[in-house]
Scaffold this active site. Sequence first.
Site, short mmCIF file in Angstrom:
data_model
loop_
_atom_site.label_atom_id
_atom_site.label_comp_id
_atom_site.label_asym_id
_atom_site.label_seq_id
_atom_site.Cartn_x
_atom_site.Cartn_y
_atom_site.Cartn_z
N SER A 1 1.90 49.80 13.63
CA SER A 1 2.56 49.12 14.74
C SER A 1 2.32 49.88 16.03
O SER A 1 2.29 51.11 16.05
CB SER A 1 4.06 48.97 14.47
OG SER A 1 4.67 50.24 14.27
N GLY B 1 3.97 48.81 19.21
CA GLY B 1 4.88 48.28 20.20
C GLY B 1 4.38 46.97 20.78
O GLY B 1 3.95 46.05 20.07
N GLY C 1 1.06 45.20 19.80
CA GLY C 1 0.89 44.51 18.53
C GLY C 1 0.76 45.45 17.35
O GLY C 1 1.26 46.58 17.37
N ASP D 1 11.27 47.31 11.16
CA ASP D 1 11.76 46.98 9.82
C ASP D 1 11.57 45.49 9.53
O ASP D 1 11.25 45.10 8.41
CB ASP D 1 13.24 47.34 9.70
CG ASP D 1 13.52 48.78 10.09
OD1 ASP D 1 12.63 49.62 9.90
OD2 ASP D 1 14.61 49.05 10.61
#
Length: 317
Positions: free
Chosen positions: A224, A226, A229, A256
């Site tokens: 990930s 932020g 993407g 999560d």
Amino acid sequence: MEVITITANPAIDMTIHVDGWQRDTVNRAQAVDITVGGKGLTVAINLADAGISTSATGFMGADNEERFVRTFKQHGVIDHCIRVPGETRTCVKIVDGSNGETTDINPAGLFVPEEYQQQLWDYIDQHVGTARVLMMGGSLPAGIDKNLYARIVAKYSGKFEYIVVDSSGKALMETMNADILPDMIKPNIHELQEMCGRELPTDADIIAEARNYIARGMKIVVVSMGGQGAWFITKNEAVHAKPPRVRVTSTVGAGDAMVAGTIRGLLLKRDMAEMARTATAYSASNIEHVGTFLPSQQRIEQLKGWVVITREGEERK
């Protein structure tokens, strides 16, 4: 039951909204939001909202369990958390809307005696062969060795379709330095760079580093980044998902939610692009509100339609 999630160090998350917050003086809060937190619990709630039968276990303070019990019932999560004497920690997040700054204050958590740790092992033993996915995540509280996740992976490797770890710091490093690796991890880009000890300035670098771990036995790595993407990477395929622009209310639990969406895709045997779209839509939807839950399926489908997919070798859009 399809999935077991383990949260060793859950929390009650108190988010205090204080515009113009200042140190060493009295501040007036505009709003206070209180929700349950912990990576495994958040994943369990999102999966249950998506219709996946999920059990939450781990360690919880017996003295302030009410909010957790109420949340589990609301979302249909099967509660198998091990009650430990004392209170689950309360983590405080101070959000200053005037400048976009957030300050986190996170206590260490409960001390978990050895006899309660054994109950966790016993519970996993009971469900080998019945649950398809074993997911564990978050920090580890006092009394628990930092190699707990690595030990669980080593003991149960091959006994679940997927063993998933989403952690950070020493717990993650112990897991990734072990001889037997989990089937899936979801580091953010900073954690992946810490794991490999170098910068990863290009998409090709990110994919290559993820495949170093896949070469050691992993099935999928989700990285990930932020607002930029996430990459979903397997041995033979890599897909980048760019999230849609949404109104940011809270980023707590967005990663999560992405884990939950990915696990759902693996269980339902979705192709990589569809899995990436759904997981990214889950994450984006989480940002739109405070607390852990999925919105309506209509909203999820709308967000999925706005996710931009780019495959390995293509210029990212």
